[in-house]
Design an enzyme around this catalytic site. Structure first.
Site, short mmCIF file in Angstrom:
data_model
loop_
_atom_site.label_atom_id
_atom_site.label_comp_id
_atom_site.label_asym_id
_atom_site.label_seq_id
_atom_site.Cartn_x
_atom_site.Cartn_y
_atom_site.Cartn_z
N ASN A 149 -22.14 73.07 -42.26
CA ASN A 149 -21.37 73.79 -43.27
C ASN A 149 -22.14 74.04 -44.56
O ASN A 149 -21.56 74.48 -45.55
CB ASN A 149 -20.09 73.01 -43.59
CG ASN A 149 -19.21 72.83 -42.37
OD1 ASN A 149 -18.90 73.77 -41.66
ND2 ASN A 149 -18.80 71.59 -42.11
N SER A 174 -17.15 67.75 -39.16
CA SER A 174 -16.27 67.70 -38.00
C SER A 174 -16.99 67.33 -36.71
O SER A 174 -16.36 66.82 -35.78
CB SER A 174 -15.57 69.05 -37.81
OG SER A 174 -16.52 70.09 -37.65
N GLY A 215 -15.11 70.13 -41.95
CA GLY A 215 -15.28 71.18 -42.94
C GLY A 215 -16.12 70.80 -44.14
O GLY A 215 -16.23 71.60 -45.08
N HIS A 273 -17.94 72.69 -31.64
CA HIS A 273 -17.16 71.45 -31.49
C HIS A 273 -17.01 71.06 -30.02
O HIS A 273 -16.67 71.88 -29.18
CB HIS A 273 -15.79 71.64 -32.13
CG HIS A 273 -15.87 71.99 -33.59
ND1 HIS A 273 -15.80 73.29 -34.04
CD2 HIS A 273 -16.04 71.20 -34.68
CE1 HIS A 273 -15.92 73.29 -35.35
NE2 HIS A 273 -16.07 72.04 -35.76
N ASP A 298 -15.08 76.39 -29.15
CA ASP A 298 -16.06 77.27 -29.78
C ASP A 298 -17.45 76.74 -29.47
O ASP A 298 -17.60 75.84 -28.63
CB ASP A 298 -15.83 77.37 -31.29
CG ASP A 298 -15.78 76.00 -31.96
OD1 ASP A 298 -16.58 75.12 -31.58
OD2 ASP A 298 -14.94 75.79 -32.86
#
Length: 266
Positions: free
Chosen positions: A100, A37, A68, A225, A222
Site C-alpha cells: 500500500n 492485510s 490497508g 490476498h 484478487d
C-alpha cells in the site's frame, strides 16, 4: 512460638510483595507482527500469513497487522508506537510493508502513499484537507526500527509478499520491486539488532513450484490476498527464508525444520 513464627512469615510475605519492580517474573520473548492485510487476520475467504506463523514458532506471537496500512499510515496512526510502548528487551518485531506504499501524492492523497526517495527526503501533500509532510518508506521503517532497538528489541525486516506471479498466464517474478530493496537496505543500516528475510522471493519460489493452477487456487478474491490455505503457504515461505538464513533472532524457536517446508534455499 507459633505467634512469632506466623509474624515472621507475614513479614517475609510483605517483603516479597513489596520487592522492587526490577525483580520481575521471567517471561518468554514475544514476537510482534507489523504489516498490512497480507499479514493480518481477515475473513474466512481470505486471511494473512501472520495468522499461521505462530504454528511454526515456540514463542508467543502478537499480530498487530491491519488491512490497508502502509509504512506511512501505520506510523501516523500510532500503531508502531503501540508496539514500541509494550516491547521488552529481546522481544522481536517482524515488519512487512509495501503493498500500500506506492501511488501518487496529489490532491487525492489516500494517506498511505509515501514520498519517493531512499532516505530523508520529504514531500508536501494534502490529506483530509490538511497540509501534511510525507516521508519515505525507508524513513518510516528506519525510525520504527531505531525505536524498537532502543527498547532492547530486535527487528526482522521482511520483504513484501508478491501478488499472484502467474496472473499473466506465465510465471513472472524478478526482484519484487523497490520496496523489497528498501526493506533490505533498512535492515542493513539498523545494524546487528536487525536482520532481513526475503519473504517475497521465498513465497514466489513456492508459487513457481506449485504451477499456475495450484497458485491460482490460493487467490480466491484478487491477485493480492490469499485464502487460509494460501496464507499457510506464505507463512511457511517466511519460515523457509528464516531457516535458510540460519534462523537469526528466532534460531531455536522454530518448530519446523527447513527440510519439511517446500522449496529450496535461495
Amino acid at each position: 512460638m507459633h505467634s512469632s513464627s506466623l509474624l515472621s512469615v507475614l513479614a517475609l510475605a510483605a517483603t516479597t510483595l513489596s520487592a522492587p519492580s526490577g525483580h520481575v517474573e521471567k517471561r518468554a520473548q514475544t514476537v510482534y507482527l507489523a504489516g498490512d492485510s497480507t499479514m493480518a487476520k481477515a475473513n474466512g475467504v481470505i486471511t494473512g500469513w501472520g495468522v499461521f506463523v505462530p504454528y511454526s514458532l515456540s514463542l508467543p506471537v502478537v499480530n498487530k497487522a491491519i488491512g490497508g496500512r502502509s509504512s506511512r499510515s501505520f506510523t501516523v496512526e500510532g500503531r508502531f508506537d503501540e508496539i514500541i510502548e509494550v516491547i521488552q528487551p529481546n522481544d522481536i518485531v517482524i515488519i512487512e510493508f509495501g503493498h500500500n506504499d506506492g501511488g501518487s501524492l496529489s490532491s487525492s492523497d489516500n494517506g498511505r502513499s509515501v514520498c519517493p526517495g531512499t532516505g530523508a527526503e520529504t514531500c508536501n501533500s494534502t490529506y483530509n484537507d490538511q497540509a501534511v509532510t510525507v516521508h519515505t518508506f525507508p524513513y518510516y521503517l528506519t525510525e520504527a526500527g531505531k525505536a524498537i532497538i532502543a527498547k532492547g528489541g530486535k527487528v526482522i525486516m521482511s520483504s513484501q509478499t508478491p501478488n499472484n506471479p502467474w496472473e499473466s498466464g506465465n510465471f513472472s517474478y524478478t526482484d519484487g520491486g523497490r520496496f523489497v530493496t528498501f526493506a533490505k537496505d533498512v535492515a542493513k543500516a539498523l545494524g546487528s539488532n536487525a536482520m532481513y528475510v526475503d519473504h517475497g522471493a521465498y513465497t514466489a519460489s513456492i508459487f513457481n513450484s506449485l504451477g499456475k493452477a495450484g497458485t491460482d487456487k490460493l487467490f480466491p478474491q484478487d491477485h493480492t490476498h490469499t485464502s487460509p490455505t494460501g496464507a499457510d503457504v506464505v507463512a511457511k515461505a517466511f519460515v523457509k527464508g528464516l531457516q535458510c538464513g540460519g534462523g537469526g533472532f528466532l534460531k531455536g524457536f522454530v518448530k519446523n525444520g527447513t527440510e519439511t517446508i517446500p522449496g529450496t534455499c535461495l
